[in-house]
Design a protein around this motif. Structure first.
Motif, short mmCIF file in Angstrom:
data_model
loop_
_atom_site.label_atom_id
_atom_site.label_comp_id
_atom_site.label_asym_id
_atom_site.label_seq_id
_atom_site.Cartn_x
_atom_site.Cartn_y
_atom_site.Cartn_z
N GLN A 140 -1.60 5.84 -2.26
CA GLN A 140 -2.88 5.16 -2.05
C GLN A 140 -3.47 5.51 -0.68
O GLN A 140 -4.67 5.75 -0.55
N ALA A 196 0.86 -1.19 0.00
CA ALA A 196 0.00 0.00 0.00
C ALA A 196 0.89 1.23 0.00
O ALA A 196 1.55 1.53 0.99
N ALA A 209 -8.29 2.13 2.11
CA ALA A 209 -6.86 1.80 2.19
C ALA A 209 -6.60 0.33 2.44
O ALA A 209 -5.55 -0.04 2.92
#
Length: 214
Positions: free
Chosen positions: A93, A89, A211
């Motif tokens: 993002q 991640a 997320a």
């Protein structure tokens, strides 16, 4: 990890544990510091005197890939994965997810609590600058190191990492909404305390789209 309430809590959140977490109180000086810091970082409107909602985020990047479980179903990005991994991640993002949630809350102020690994211990830790990158991506976002917290509070005792972390936990436990890192015990404590106190945080419903669930 699924984000549904039953899948997340399992058998942990019983009536007994609900009562225990509802009665949890941090030391008065920690509570006072959290209130003072929130007021100084996010003052009320000079015209209306009103405060905007506060979104508190706990971002727990790890020192290594010990919790990056790529074998789990799904392809959602994971905070626990390292750069270069297919499920990593990225800061971009995460920033997009935080902005989205802030917008859903009506333009909420944002505070990000981060676990910062000392360079002396992890000289190659790839997230040293992530706090500044998030600040540049999200106008008004606040995220303090223990040293910065001590300066804001004008009290050198808050330079201690553990004490500063307690203050951030108190801020997150009382915020309008909370977005955490699901495999972190820090996050779990705040979630359980908020649930026991009756907080209904929209963050839980949007973690997956904002997320990822890890």
């Amino acid at each position: 990890m699924p984000c549904g309430r039953q899948e997340f809590w399992g058998e942990i959140f019983t009536p007994t544990t609900r009562s225990l977490y509802a009665s949890l109180r941090r030391a008065p000086r920690i509570v006072a510091a959290a209130r003072t810091l929130t007021h100084r970082l996010f003052p009320p409107s000079t015209t209306t005197g009103a405060r905007r909602p506060l979104l508190c985020v706990h971002l727990r990047r790890l020192e290594d890939a010990q919790r990056c479980r790529a074998s789990q179903p799904g392809n959602r990005p994971k905070v626990s994965c390292q750069p270069g991994h297919r499920l990593f991640a990225s800061t971009k993002q995460l920033a997009a997810g935080i902005r989205h949630l802030s917008t859903l809350l009506g333009g909420a102020d944002v505070y990000v609590a981060r676990a910062i690994v000392p360079l002396a211990d992890k000289p190659r830790w790839p997230f040293v600058a992530e706090g500044e990158e998030l600040k540049s991506s999200i106008p008004g976002l606040q995220s303090l190191t223990p040293m910065e917290m001590a300066q804001r509070l004008r009290d050198p005792s808050f330079r201690d990492n553990y004490v500063a972390s307690l203050v951030e936990q108190e801020i997150c436990s009382q915020a309008s909404a909370f977005l955490g890192t699901i495999d972190s015990t820090w996050t779990q404590l705040v979630l359980l305390q908020r649930a026991a106190q009756g907080h209904a945080s929209p963050a839980r419903a949007t973690v997956a789209t904002a997320a990822g669930c890890s």
